[in-house]
Design an enzyme around this catalytic site. Structure first.
Site, PDB file in Angstrom:
ATOM      1  N   LYS A 114       0.835  -1.204   0.000  1.00  0.00           N
ATOM      2  CA  LYS A 114       0.000   0.000   0.000  1.00  0.00           C
ATOM      3  C   LYS A 114       0.867   1.249   0.000  1.00  0.00           C
ATOM      4  CE  LYS A 114      -4.441  -1.642   1.097  1.00  0.00           C
ATOM      5  NZ  LYS A 114      -4.815  -2.632   2.099  1.00  0.00           N
ATOM      6  N   LYS A 194      -4.646 -10.537 -12.255  1.00  0.00           N
ATOM      7  CA  LYS A 194      -5.543 -10.870 -11.140  1.00  0.00           C
ATOM      8  C   LYS A 194      -6.739  -9.918 -11.158  1.00  0.00           C
ATOM      9  CE  LYS A 194      -6.032 -10.497  -6.206  1.00  0.00           C
ATOM     10  NZ  LYS A 194      -6.021  -9.590  -5.158  1.00  0.00           N
ATOM     11  N   LYS A 197     -10.260  -4.651  -7.968  1.00  0.00           N
ATOM     12  CA  LYS A 197     -10.832  -3.335  -8.293  1.00  0.00           C
ATOM     13  C   LYS A 197      -9.733  -2.312  -8.535  1.00  0.00           C
ATOM     14  CE  LYS A 197     -12.127  -2.613  -3.510  1.00  0.00           C
ATOM     15  NZ  LYS A 197     -11.632  -3.959  -3.165  1.00  0.00           N
TER      16      LYS A 197
HETATM   17  P1  ADP Z   1      -9.678  -6.261  -4.563  1.00  0.00           P
HETATM   18  O1  ADP Z   1      -8.395  -6.923  -5.005  1.00  0.00           O
HETATM   19  O2  ADP Z   1     -10.659  -6.129  -5.662  1.00  0.00           O
HETATM   20  O3  ADP Z   1      -9.422  -4.953  -3.831  1.00  0.00           O
HETATM   21  P2  ADP Z   1     -10.135  -7.282  -1.917  1.00  0.00           P
HETATM   22  O4  ADP Z   1      -8.683  -7.148  -1.620  1.00  0.00           O
HETATM   23  O5  ADP Z   1     -11.096  -6.336  -1.275  1.00  0.00           O
HETATM   24  O6  ADP Z   1     -10.344  -7.227  -3.520  1.00  0.00           O
HETATM   25  O7  ADP Z   1     -10.541  -8.776  -1.622  1.00  0.00           O
HETATM   26  C1  ADP Z   1     -11.625  -9.217  -0.838  1.00  0.00           C
HETATM   27  C2  ADP Z   1     -11.581 -10.717  -0.764  1.00  0.00           C
HETATM   28  O8  ADP Z   1     -11.720 -11.295  -2.068  1.00  0.00           O
HETATM   29  C3  ADP Z   1     -10.258 -11.262  -0.214  1.00  0.00           C
HETATM   30  O9  ADP Z   1     -10.537 -12.390   0.600  1.00  0.00           O
HETATM   31  C4  ADP Z   1      -9.492 -11.687  -1.439  1.00  0.00           C
HETATM   32  O10 ADP Z   1      -8.614 -12.746  -1.180  1.00  0.00           O
HETATM   33  C5  ADP Z   1     -10.611 -12.122  -2.384  1.00  0.00           C
HETATM   34  N1  ADP Z   1     -10.217 -11.831  -3.772  1.00  0.00           N
HETATM   35  C6  ADP Z   1     -10.095 -10.611  -4.346  1.00  0.00           C
HETATM   36  N2  ADP Z   1      -9.722 -10.704  -5.631  1.00  0.00           N
HETATM   37  C7  ADP Z   1      -9.588 -12.023  -5.890  1.00  0.00           C
HETATM   38  C8  ADP Z   1      -9.216 -12.775  -7.049  1.00  0.00           C
HETATM   39  N3  ADP Z   1      -8.919 -12.172  -8.193  1.00  0.00           N
HETATM   40  N4  ADP Z   1      -9.186 -14.111  -6.958  1.00  0.00           N
HETATM   41  C9  ADP Z   1      -9.498 -14.737  -5.791  1.00  0.00           C
HETATM   42  N5  ADP Z   1      -9.853 -14.090  -4.658  1.00  0.00           N
HETATM   43  C10 ADP Z   1      -9.901 -12.756  -4.694  1.00  0.00           C
END
Ligand code: ADP
Ligand code: TRP
Length: 325
Positions: A114, A194, A197
């Site tokens: 971050k 991956k 968002k």
């Molecule tokens: P983002 O990467 O969109 O910000 P978050 O970090 O808020 O998503 O992730 C929320 C949950 O969803 C976490 O438990 C994370 O491991 C899971 N997650 C997010 N993106 C993926 C992905 N591409 N594949 C599998 N799990 C994911």
């Protein structure tokens, strides 16, 4: 249901739920219902570490609660609550902080990532893993289903539990274990990276049909002509299709890639259809929940009440151990 087995996880309310969140976090949590006593919560304190407080936070918490219920969280089977409805978690976080060596937090990837992204670090972001450890340890959790990105935070949690037990006696805290599901570890986004968002490559779960299907049509593919065979290895369309379609449909799509004669537009249309159909029951359930005024608040209120009963027992045990009472 395995009695005595407590399963806990938290999800951050941080915007529109996408397919990666669903397969990586929500679906595994929903499937674990009935296999133990599930405690699922909305990590609103954690969401504050990356901005978005005030009305945005309120709105995001509500949306996530509705989404989670629509995706199959059953309040009869699981304790569902808002993290901040159990403010005692901060008390445990403070106690854990007193046994937490600085280097343990200094090496956490998510904090370093971050900061590297240019987010100006505040204390809460640095202390994030300690609060997460408190979330887990406050409920005597045994199993914690999380995505691979949270593995290190679970290691911090275990390390803090060990330190507490060494300092204040075995049994002060229960040692939790991460559950990381291999096959859904990483959902690919529309650009082949991956799905996240922060990359703007997501497929949302809820939304308007035309808009969602349009996102699928934008998936990046190569320029193999329609009549030629197409690569199946590393194909984003196939990887996503596997999530939504049955084995026979996937086999047909692979065969059609190998034989040539079908264009990417056709494959994407099949994917768009499967993606839309897959979430049909969740969309229906979501509409019912939204129409039932007061339902979500009532579920969260009852969940918090139940969560507080449990947290009170653990916090009392810890406070006695450390000499606060
Ligand atoms: P983002 O990467 O969109 O910000 P978050 O970090 O808020 O998503 O992730 C929320 C949950 O969803 C976490 O438990 C994370 O491991 C899971 N997650 C997010 N993106 C993926 C992905 N591409 N594949 C599998 N799990 C994911
Ligand atoms: N840090 C987790 C995430 O971003 C959310 C979370 C907060 C959590 N506290 C937790 C997950 C406790 C599991 C257990 O996905």
């Amino acid at each position: 249901m395995v009695w005595g087995m407590r399963i806990l996880t938290g999800l951050q309310p941080s915007g529109k739920l996408h397919v990666g969140n669903y397969f990586g976090a929500m679906k595994p949590a929903v499937e674990l219902q009935g296999q133990g006593e599930c405690f699922y919560f909305i990590a609103d304190y954690h969401a504050m570490t990356s901005g978005g407080a005030g009305d945005e936070l309120r709105e995001n918490v509500r949306e996530l609660a509705i989404d989670f219920l629509a995706c199959g969280l059953d309040p009869e089977k699981s304790v569902f609550f808002r993290q901040s409805a159990v403010p005692e978690v901060n008390e445990l976080a403070w106690i854990l902080s007193t046994v937490c060596p600085m280097p343990l937090l200094n090496k956490c990837h998510s904090y370093k990532d971050k900061v590297a992204q240019g987010i100006s670090p505040n204390h809460a972001l640095f202390a994030y893993p300690v609060l997460m450890a408190a979330d887990i340890l406050l409920y005597d959790s045994n199993k914690v289903p999380v995505g691979r990105d949270q593995k290190q935070h679970l290691e911090v949690t275990r390390s803090l539990a060990t330190k507490m037990n060494e300092s204040y006696g075995e049994g002060t805290l229960v040692m939790p274990e991460a559950i990381i599901k291999q096959e859904t570890e990483l959902v690919i986004g529309t650009d082949g990276r991956k799905m996240s968002k922060s990359y703007g490559n997501t497929l949302p779960i809820f939304g308007e049909e035309k808009k969602l299907k349009k996102l699928v049509m934008k998936i990046v593919t190569d320029s193999t002509p329609v009549e030629d065979p197409k690569p199946t290895e590393g194909s984003t369309v196939i990887a996503l299709f596997r999530l939504f379609a049955g084995e026979p449909e996937v086999a047909t799509m692979i065969a059609d890639h190998e034989s040539g004669g079908c264009g990417y537009g056709d494959f994407k249309k099949r994917l768009a259809g499967a993606y839309w159909d897959y979430f049909e029951p969740m969309r229906k359930r979501r509409e019912e929940i939204v129409a039932d005024t007061g339902y979500v608040d009532e579920v969260l209120r009852k969940g918090a009440e139940r969560a507080r009963e449990e947290s009170a027992k653990v916090l009392d045990r810890v406070k006695k151990a450390v000499g606060l009472v």
